[in-house]
Design a protein around this motif. Structure first.
Motif, mmCIF file in Angstrom:
data_model
loop_
_atom_site.group_PDB
_atom_site.id
_atom_site.type_symbol
_atom_site.label_atom_id
_atom_site.label_comp_id
_atom_site.label_asym_id
_atom_site.label_seq_id
_atom_site.Cartn_x
_atom_site.Cartn_y
_atom_site.Cartn_z
ATOM 1 N N TYR A 64 104.674 106.637 -17.200
ATOM 2 C CA TYR A 64 103.850 106.791 -16.000
ATOM 3 C C TYR A 64 104.138 105.671 -15.004
ATOM 4 N N ASN A 65 103.520 105.765 -13.811
ATOM 5 C CA ASN A 65 103.804 104.813 -12.746
ATOM 6 C C ASN A 65 102.846 103.622 -12.773
ATOM 7 N N LYS A 66 103.015 102.716 -11.799
ATOM 8 C CA LYS A 66 102.226 101.483 -11.779
ATOM 9 C C LYS A 66 100.730 101.759 -11.652
ATOM 10 N N ASN A 67 100.373 102.752 -10.843
ATOM 11 C CA ASN A 67 98.953 103.045 -10.629
ATOM 12 C C ASN A 67 98.303 103.618 -11.890
ATOM 13 N N ASP A 68 99.050 104.433 -12.615
ATOM 14 C CA ASP A 68 98.564 104.916 -13.913
ATOM 15 C C ASP A 68 98.466 103.763 -14.904
ATOM 16 N N LEU A 69 99.436 102.860 -14.851
ATOM 17 C CA LEU A 69 99.426 101.702 -15.744
ATOM 18 C C LEU A 69 98.193 100.840 -15.508
ATOM 19 N N LEU A 70 97.792 100.692 -14.249
ATOM 20 C CA LEU A 70 96.574 99.946 -13.938
ATOM 21 C C LEU A 70 95.358 100.586 -14.591
ATOM 22 N N PHE A 71 95.321 101.917 -14.599
ATOM 23 C CA PHE A 71 94.202 102.626 -15.233
ATOM 24 C C PHE A 71 94.191 102.370 -16.739
ATOM 25 N N VAL A 72 95.369 102.475 -17.373
ATOM 26 C CA VAL A 72 95.479 102.230 -18.814
ATOM 27 C C VAL A 72 95.098 100.788 -19.141
ATOM 28 N N TYR A 73 95.575 99.856 -18.340
ATOM 29 C CA TYR A 73 95.229 98.441 -18.518
ATOM 30 C C TYR A 73 93.728 98.240 -18.382
ATOM 31 N N PHE A 239 96.800 103.878 -25.455
ATOM 32 C CA PHE A 239 95.878 104.486 -24.492
ATOM 33 C C PHE A 239 96.625 105.264 -23.406
ATOM 34 N N ASP A 240 97.851 105.672 -23.674
ATOM 35 C CA ASP A 240 98.675 106.325 -22.658
ATOM 36 C C ASP A 240 98.036 107.589 -22.087
ATOM 37 N N ASN A 241 97.255 108.312 -22.907
ATOM 38 C CA ASN A 241 96.693 109.590 -22.465
ATOM 39 C C ASN A 241 95.268 109.478 -21.934
ATOM 40 N N CYS A 242 94.721 108.284 -21.869
ATOM 41 C CA CYS A 242 93.290 108.148 -21.585
ATOM 42 C C CYS A 242 92.919 108.674 -20.195
ATOM 43 N N LYS A 243 91.716 109.235 -20.110
ATOM 44 C CA LYS A 243 91.178 109.789 -18.862
ATOM 45 C C LYS A 243 89.660 109.670 -18.884
ATOM 46 N N ILE A 244 89.058 109.843 -17.728
ATOM 47 C CA ILE A 244 87.614 110.077 -17.665
ATOM 48 C C ILE A 244 87.415 111.563 -17.939
ATOM 49 N N ASP A 245 86.654 111.853 -18.964
ATOM 50 C CA ASP A 245 86.557 113.246 -19.422
ATOM 51 C C ASP A 245 85.226 113.437 -20.130
ATOM 52 N N PHE A 246 84.991 114.659 -20.583
ATOM 53 C CA PHE A 246 83.823 114.915 -21.409
ATOM 54 C C PHE A 246 84.022 114.217 -22.755
ATOM 55 N N SER A 247 83.044 113.402 -23.158
ATOM 56 C CA SER A 247 83.165 112.678 -24.427
ATOM 57 C C SER A 247 83.416 113.634 -25.584
ATOM 58 N N VAL A 248 82.814 114.801 -25.514
ATOM 59 C CA VAL A 248 82.926 115.767 -26.606
ATOM 60 C C VAL A 248 84.338 116.351 -26.701
ATOM 61 N N HIS A 249 85.102 116.302 -25.621
ATOM 62 C CA HIS A 249 86.509 116.716 -25.697
ATOM 63 C C HIS A 249 87.276 115.751 -26.588
ATOM 64 N N ASP A 250 87.067 114.469 -26.370
ATOM 65 C CA ASP A 250 87.707 113.436 -27.185
ATOM 66 C C ASP A 250 87.343 113.604 -28.655
ATOM 67 N N LEU A 251 86.058 113.807 -28.914
ATOM 68 C CA LEU A 251 85.571 113.990 -30.284
ATOM 69 C C LEU A 251 86.159 115.252 -30.908
ATOM 70 N N SER A 252 86.188 116.343 -30.159
ATOM 71 C CA SER A 252 86.689 117.616 -30.693
ATOM 72 C C SER A 252 88.166 117.537 -31.040
ATOM 73 N N TYR A 253 88.945 116.880 -30.182
ATOM 74 C CA TYR A 253 90.372 116.708 -30.454
ATOM 75 C C TYR A 253 90.578 115.947 -31.758
ATOM 76 N N SER A 254 89.800 114.886 -31.940
ATOM 77 C CA SER A 254 89.893 114.096 -33.167
ATOM 78 C C SER A 254 89.498 114.923 -34.388
ATOM 79 N N LEU A 255 88.422 115.693 -34.259
ATOM 80 C CA LEU A 255 87.939 116.507 -35.378
ATOM 81 C C LEU A 255 88.960 117.570 -35.783
#
Length: 354
Positions: A64-73, A239-255
């Motif tokens: 990803y680019n610098k602006n995405d890297l700032l988000f991950v950081y 954390f390359d894929n991290c986003k602001i999202d529904f918490s339950v999406h994160d949980l469901s993917y893990s489950l």
């Protein structure tokens, strides 16, 4: 010192280039280098281990680019403030958080030694799930650093489930017309797969999206990124894929990654124990339970294999797809029973009817 590079088809950069143009920025030019991973896809990335004296680091070429890297950081730094053990991006000698070389971005982090989260160990599952609940709790008001490319998920699960359900029906009709070996296997197994998909569609249609809590989400919260160190502390990496999202999406993917395995095989007991662990920190409402049901019930692997096969039927390796299809349907009865049992559990918990 490791001097031999892997074959050119499996390497991003020769080691001497990394030593000359990347590692000096960290004063690590005399280190031992080993390429651990290289993915030459649209999102080209590579991982190297860097050993200097008694210290070990992880050097990553990110896609990803610098602006995405700032988000991950920003994500890692925010969680670090709340005592969540994460791999922080280390500064260069000039206090930058990346090295730009040949239009490629490189970042350096500590290497975390330990064992991956063991999905055959319920204790590991529960510890990691509580940690995810804490991450969601602490990031509900997450604000990334100014200049970040703010990443959002927040997709409507009903829209995607309806689209994919309709595609499964299309595959069924195509299979009846073509009737090749792949299609025959599809038809033999379609009844239970469609029944499971119907449960997912029905649940997703009842969700009120405004009731789904939002937070920073890792979105690859799986055992390869969950490391228990020698002191049994849990570290979250990548954390390359991290986003602001529904918490339950994160949980469901893990489950789903936990439950679809042969060792856990859509076990309702493991699911309920895991949800109870999550809810000891973050309580879930009815709409979030419906989201989890929809996400877990949908026959994702079956749908994807069928989609890829019929889109590439003239040039694909048919025997490989047949084996993939057989693998995807071997637990179809277990997944259907699981979905029915989970729907009944939700009905009892919330005094509702799905």
């Amino acid at each position: 010192m490791i001097d031999n590079n892997p074959p050119s088809s499996h390497i991003l950069l020769p080691y001497d280039e990394i030593k000359k143009f990347v590692l000096p920025e960290y004063n690590l030019e005399n280190s031992i280098i080993e390429q651990i991973k290289f993915k030459d896809t649209d999102k080209q990335r590579a991982v190297y281990s860097i050993i200097s004296d008694s210290k070990k680091y992880c050097l990553k070429k990110v896609y990803y680019n610098k602006n995405d890297l700032l988000f991950v950081y920003s994500a890692a730094e925010w969680l670090y403030r709340y005592n969540i053990k994460v791999t922080r991006i280390l500064p260069t000698q000039n206090n930058s958080r990346f090295v730009l070389y040949n239009n490629m971005l490189f970042i350096l982090m500590p290497w975390i030694e330990g064992k991956k989260c063991d999905y055959n160990n319920l204790s590991d599952i529960l510890v990691s799930t509580k940690n995810l609940a804490l991450m969601h709790k602490f990031t509900k008001n997450f604000i990334p650093i100014t200049g970040s490319n703010i990443r959002y998920g927040l997709d409507d699960i009903y829209v995607s489930t309806k689209k994919h359900f309709d595609q499964i029906l299309d595959f069924y009709n195509i299979a009846n017309k073509i009737n090749d070996k792949f299609s025959k296997i599809l038809l033999e197994n379609s009844e239970e797969c469609i029944a499971t998909a119907k449960i997912a569609l029905k649940a997703s249609n009842k969700i009120h999206p405004e009731n789904l809590k939002k937070s920073l989400c890792h979105l690859d919260y799986v055992n390869k990124n969950l490391i228990f160190d020698d002191n049994n502390n849990l570290w979250v990496i990548d954390f390359d894929n991290c986003k602001i999202d529904f918490s339950v999406h994160d949980l469901s993917y893990s489950l789903r990654r936990i439950l679809k395995r042969d060792g856990t095989n859509w076990d309702n007991g493991i699911l309920i124990n895991t949800l109870n662990a999550y809810e000891s920190i973050n309580v879930l409402n009815l709409d979030e339970y419906l989201y989890i049901l929809s996400y877990l019930a949908f026959p994702q692997k079956f749908w994807k294999i069928c989609k890829d096969y019929y889109r590439n039927i003239k040039k694909c390796n048919k025997s490989s797809f047949i084996n993939l299809l057989k693998s995807s349907v071997k637990c179809k009865s277990s997944q259907l029973t699981f979905a029915e049992n989970f729907a009944n559990y939700i009905n009892g918990k919330f005094n509702t009817y799905i």
